[in-house]
Design a protein around this motif. Structure first.
Motif, mmCIF file in Angstrom:
data_model
loop_
_atom_site.group_PDB
_atom_site.id
_atom_site.type_symbol
_atom_site.label_atom_id
_atom_site.label_comp_id
_atom_site.label_asym_id
_atom_site.label_seq_id
_atom_site.Cartn_x
_atom_site.Cartn_y
_atom_site.Cartn_z
ATOM 1 N N SER A 157 2.936 -1.626 -14.264
ATOM 2 C CA SER A 157 3.763 -0.501 -13.821
ATOM 3 C C SER A 157 4.825 -0.915 -12.814
ATOM 4 O O SER A 157 5.783 -0.177 -12.556
ATOM 5 C CB SER A 157 2.875 0.580 -13.193
ATOM 6 N N MET A 158 4.688 -2.113 -12.230
ATOM 7 C CA MET A 158 5.614 -2.577 -11.208
ATOM 8 C C MET A 158 6.860 -3.236 -11.794
ATOM 9 O O MET A 158 7.781 -3.586 -11.059
ATOM 10 C CB MET A 158 4.895 -3.564 -10.276
ATOM 11 N N ALA A 159 6.899 -3.424 -13.094
ATOM 12 C CA ALA A 159 7.973 -4.192 -13.724
ATOM 13 C C ALA A 159 9.383 -3.722 -13.355
ATOM 14 O O ALA A 159 10.261 -4.558 -13.109
ATOM 15 C CB ALA A 159 7.792 -4.189 -15.241
ATOM 16 N N PRO A 160 9.665 -2.404 -13.307
ATOM 17 C CA PRO A 160 11.040 -1.994 -12.971
ATOM 18 C C PRO A 160 11.516 -2.475 -11.606
ATOM 19 O O PRO A 160 12.726 -2.591 -11.379
ATOM 20 C CB PRO A 160 10.970 -0.462 -13.019
ATOM 21 N N ALA A 161 10.581 -2.782 -10.701
ATOM 22 C CA ALA A 161 10.976 -3.252 -9.374
ATOM 23 C C ALA A 161 11.646 -4.614 -9.434
ATOM 24 O O ALA A 161 12.489 -4.941 -8.590
ATOM 25 C CB ALA A 161 9.765 -3.309 -8.448
ATOM 26 N N ALA A 162 11.274 -5.426 -10.431
ATOM 27 C CA ALA A 162 11.858 -6.767 -10.529
ATOM 28 C C ALA A 162 13.368 -6.705 -10.695
ATOM 29 O O ALA A 162 14.099 -7.560 -10.178
ATOM 30 C CB ALA A 162 11.225 -7.524 -11.691
ATOM 31 N N GLU A 163 13.843 -5.680 -11.402
ATOM 32 C CA GLU A 163 15.282 -5.553 -11.639
ATOM 33 C C GLU A 163 16.042 -5.144 -10.383
ATOM 34 O O GLU A 163 17.263 -5.300 -10.319
ATOM 35 C CB GLU A 163 15.514 -4.527 -12.748
ATOM 36 N N ARG A 164 15.336 -4.614 -9.385
ATOM 37 C CA ARG A 164 15.974 -4.155 -8.157
ATOM 38 C C ARG A 164 16.044 -5.245 -7.091
ATOM 39 O O ARG A 164 16.725 -5.073 -6.081
ATOM 40 C CB ARG A 164 15.215 -2.958 -7.579
ATOM 41 N N CYS A 165 15.324 -6.333 -7.296
ATOM 42 C CA CYS A 165 15.232 -7.366 -6.260
ATOM 43 C C CYS A 165 16.430 -8.309 -6.300
ATOM 44 O O CYS A 165 16.963 -8.623 -7.366
ATOM 45 C CB CYS A 165 13.951 -8.171 -6.448
ATOM 46 N N THR A 166 16.844 -8.750 -5.123
ATOM 47 C CA THR A 166 17.944 -9.719 -5.004
ATOM 48 C C THR A 166 17.459 -10.972 -4.278
ATOM 49 O O THR A 166 18.202 -11.596 -3.528
ATOM 50 C CB THR A 166 19.124 -9.096 -4.250
ATOM 51 N N ALA B 6 0.808 -1.219 0.000
ATOM 52 C CA ALA B 6 0.000 0.000 0.000
ATOM 53 C C ALA B 6 0.838 1.265 0.000
ATOM 54 O O ALA B 6 0.426 2.302 -0.531
ATOM 55 C CB ALA B 6 -0.939 -0.010 1.214
ATOM 56 N N GLU B 7 2.038 1.198 0.575
ATOM 57 C CA GLU B 7 2.868 2.394 0.671
ATOM 58 C C GLU B 7 3.442 2.808 -0.680
ATOM 59 O O GLU B 7 3.893 3.945 -0.858
ATOM 60 C CB GLU B 7 4.012 2.171 1.660
ATOM 61 N N ALA B 8 3.429 1.896 -1.659
ATOM 62 C CA ALA B 8 4.039 2.199 -2.956
ATOM 63 C C ALA B 8 3.110 2.993 -3.868
ATOM 64 O O ALA B 8 3.566 3.842 -4.643
ATOM 65 C CB ALA B 8 4.458 0.906 -3.651
ATOM 66 N N TRP B 9 1.813 2.731 -3.810
ATOM 67 C CA TRP B 9 0.889 3.344 -4.777
ATOM 68 C C TRP B 9 0.883 4.871 -4.753
ATOM 69 O O TRP B 9 0.861 5.501 -5.827
ATOM 70 C CB TRP B 9 -0.517 2.805 -4.573
ATOM 71 N N PRO B 10 0.913 5.528 -3.585
ATOM 72 C CA PRO B 10 0.949 7.001 -3.609
ATOM 73 C C PRO B 10 2.150 7.557 -4.371
ATOM 74 O O PRO B 10 2.066 8.633 -4.969
ATOM 75 C CB PRO B 10 1.007 7.374 -2.124
ATOM 76 N N LEU B 11 3.245 6.834 -4.369
ATOM 77 C CA LEU B 11 4.436 7.277 -5.097
ATOM 78 C C LEU B 11 4.196 7.202 -6.604
ATOM 79 O O LEU B 11 4.613 8.078 -7.361
ATOM 80 C CB LEU B 11 5.637 6.419 -4.714
ATOM 81 N N ALA C 232 10.828 6.137 -9.825
ATOM 82 C CA ALA C 232 11.992 5.521 -9.190
ATOM 83 C C ALA C 232 11.683 5.136 -7.745
ATOM 84 O O ALA C 232 12.019 4.032 -7.295
ATOM 85 C CB ALA C 232 13.186 6.469 -9.247
ATOM 86 N N ALA C 233 11.060 6.041 -7.002
ATOM 87 C CA ALA C 233 10.708 5.750 -5.617
ATOM 88 C C ALA C 233 9.661 4.644 -5.540
ATOM 89 O O ALA C 233 9.677 3.812 -4.618
ATOM 90 C CB ALA C 233 10.201 7.012 -4.923
ATOM 91 N N TYR C 234 8.754 4.625 -6.497
ATOM 92 C CA TYR C 234 7.720 3.585 -6.569
ATOM 93 C C TYR C 234 8.365 2.206 -6.717
ATOM 94 O O TYR C 234 8.059 1.272 -5.965
ATOM 95 C CB TYR C 234 6.814 3.903 -7.753
ATOM 96 N N ALA C 235 9.292 2.084 -7.671
ATOM 97 C CA ALA C 235 9.967 0.803 -7.887
ATOM 98 C C ALA C 235 10.784 0.404 -6.658
ATOM 99 O O ALA C 235 10.805 -0.768 -6.266
ATOM 100 C CB ALA C 235 10.860 0.888 -9.124
ATOM 101 N N ALA C 236 11.446 1.380 -6.037
ATOM 102 C CA ALA C 236 12.257 1.087 -4.855
ATOM 103 C C ALA C 236 11.384 0.613 -3.696
ATOM 104 O O ALA C 236 11.760 -0.308 -2.958
ATOM 105 C CB ALA C 236 13.053 2.321 -4.452
ATOM 106 N N ALA C 237 10.223 1.235 -3.521
ATOM 107 C CA ALA C 237 9.320 0.842 -2.434
ATOM 108 C C ALA C 237 8.796 -0.573 -2.641
ATOM 109 O O ALA C 237 8.660 -1.347 -1.691
ATOM 110 C CB ALA C 237 8.163 1.830 -2.343
ATOM 111 N N ILE C 238 8.493 -0.924 -3.886
ATOM 112 C CA ILE C 238 8.025 -2.278 -4.170
ATOM 113 C C ILE C 238 9.131 -3.295 -3.877
ATOM 114 O O ILE C 238 8.907 -4.308 -3.205
ATOM 115 C CB ILE C 238 7.577 -2.394 -5.636
ATOM 116 N N ALA C 239 10.339 -3.024 -4.379
ATOM 117 C CA ALA C 239 11.451 -3.942 -4.152
ATOM 118 C C ALA C 239 11.720 -4.109 -2.661
ATOM 119 O O ALA C 239 11.962 -5.229 -2.179
ATOM 120 C CB ALA C 239 12.694 -3.433 -4.872
ATOM 121 N N ASP C 240 11.659 -2.994 -1.909
ATOM 122 C CA ASP C 240 11.886 -3.063 -0.467
ATOM 123 C C ASP C 240 10.805 -3.893 0.209
ATOM 124 O O ASP C 240 11.094 -4.700 1.103
ATOM 125 C CB ASP C 240 11.918 -1.648 0.115
#
Length: 203
Positions: free
Chosen positions: A181-190, A143-148, A155-163
């Motif tokens: 719209s969440m696709a860029p977050a996949a590249e940030r995940c480890t 829920a915290e990602a959608w407002p971003l 960038a902040a949206y993708a970072a919040a999803i990955a986190d």
């Protein structure tokens, strides 16, 4: 002249996601982008009501009737409307997230679903039922990602999803990101499991 692929979006941001992606995959195919942000806005507080679903179906059928070779709905929230429209048209009308569910279930039955839980979980369970599989679904609320995203800070949206995914760290076979719209977050995940997104698989 080649008939176009019509892309039905609920946000202008999807034009810049899917346009270049499909141009790389199949540059010979002309594209038509149709954006109806208002339908997603209407669905946010109440979900996909019968009225919103009918309106989306009319838009999708209109694209098919206008000469599209295929219509692709890029919004997971309105995905069920694409399924309804597909039953009413000889033109293929597809939802972008179904190939992602197929790919996730290829990896195993334990699937975590991030965001747009209702429509995405329902689709996952239908795809699994078609295979005779009973999925074990874990829900990850972000829920915290959608407002971003609404504020335009991608960038902040993708970072919040990955986190959020890193913190949840469920023991599953795959994680699916329900919204394109969440696709860029996949590249940030480890994470030690695959994190799947819909744009490339759907395209």
């Amino acid at each position: 002249m080649t008939a176009p692929l019509a892309l039905f979006h609920t946000g202008q941001a999807h034009v810049s996601t899917f346009g270049p992606l499909i141009a790389r995959l199949a540059p010979e195919i002309p594209l038509v982008h149709h954006v109806r942000q208002d339908l997603l806005d209407a669905a946010q507080p109440r979900g996909l009501t019968p009225d919103i679903r009918r309106r989306a179906v009319r838009e999708l059928l209109g694209l098919a009737d206008a000469g599209a070779a295929t219509v692709l709905c890029t919004c997971s929230t309105l995905g069920p409307a694409a399924e309804t429209a597909a039953d009413l048209s000889e033109v293929p009308i597809l939802r972008v997230d179904r190939p992602m569910m197929e790919a996730a279930l290829d990896l195993g039955p334990r699937i975590a679903v991030a965001s747009t839980i209702g429509p995405t979980r329902a689709l996952l369970e239908r795809v699994a039922a078609d295979r005779g599989v009973r999925p074990e679904v874990t829900e990850i609320l972000l829920a915290e990602a959608w407002p971003l995203f609404a504020a335009g800070d991608r960038a902040a949206y993708a970072a919040a999803i990955a986190d959020g995914l890193e913190r949840a760290a469920p023991e599953v076979d795959a994680i699916v990101l329900a919204q394109a719209s969440m696709a860029p977050a996949a590249e940030r995940c480890t994470l030690p499991v695959p994190v799947l997104s819909s744009p490339r698989l759907g395209a």
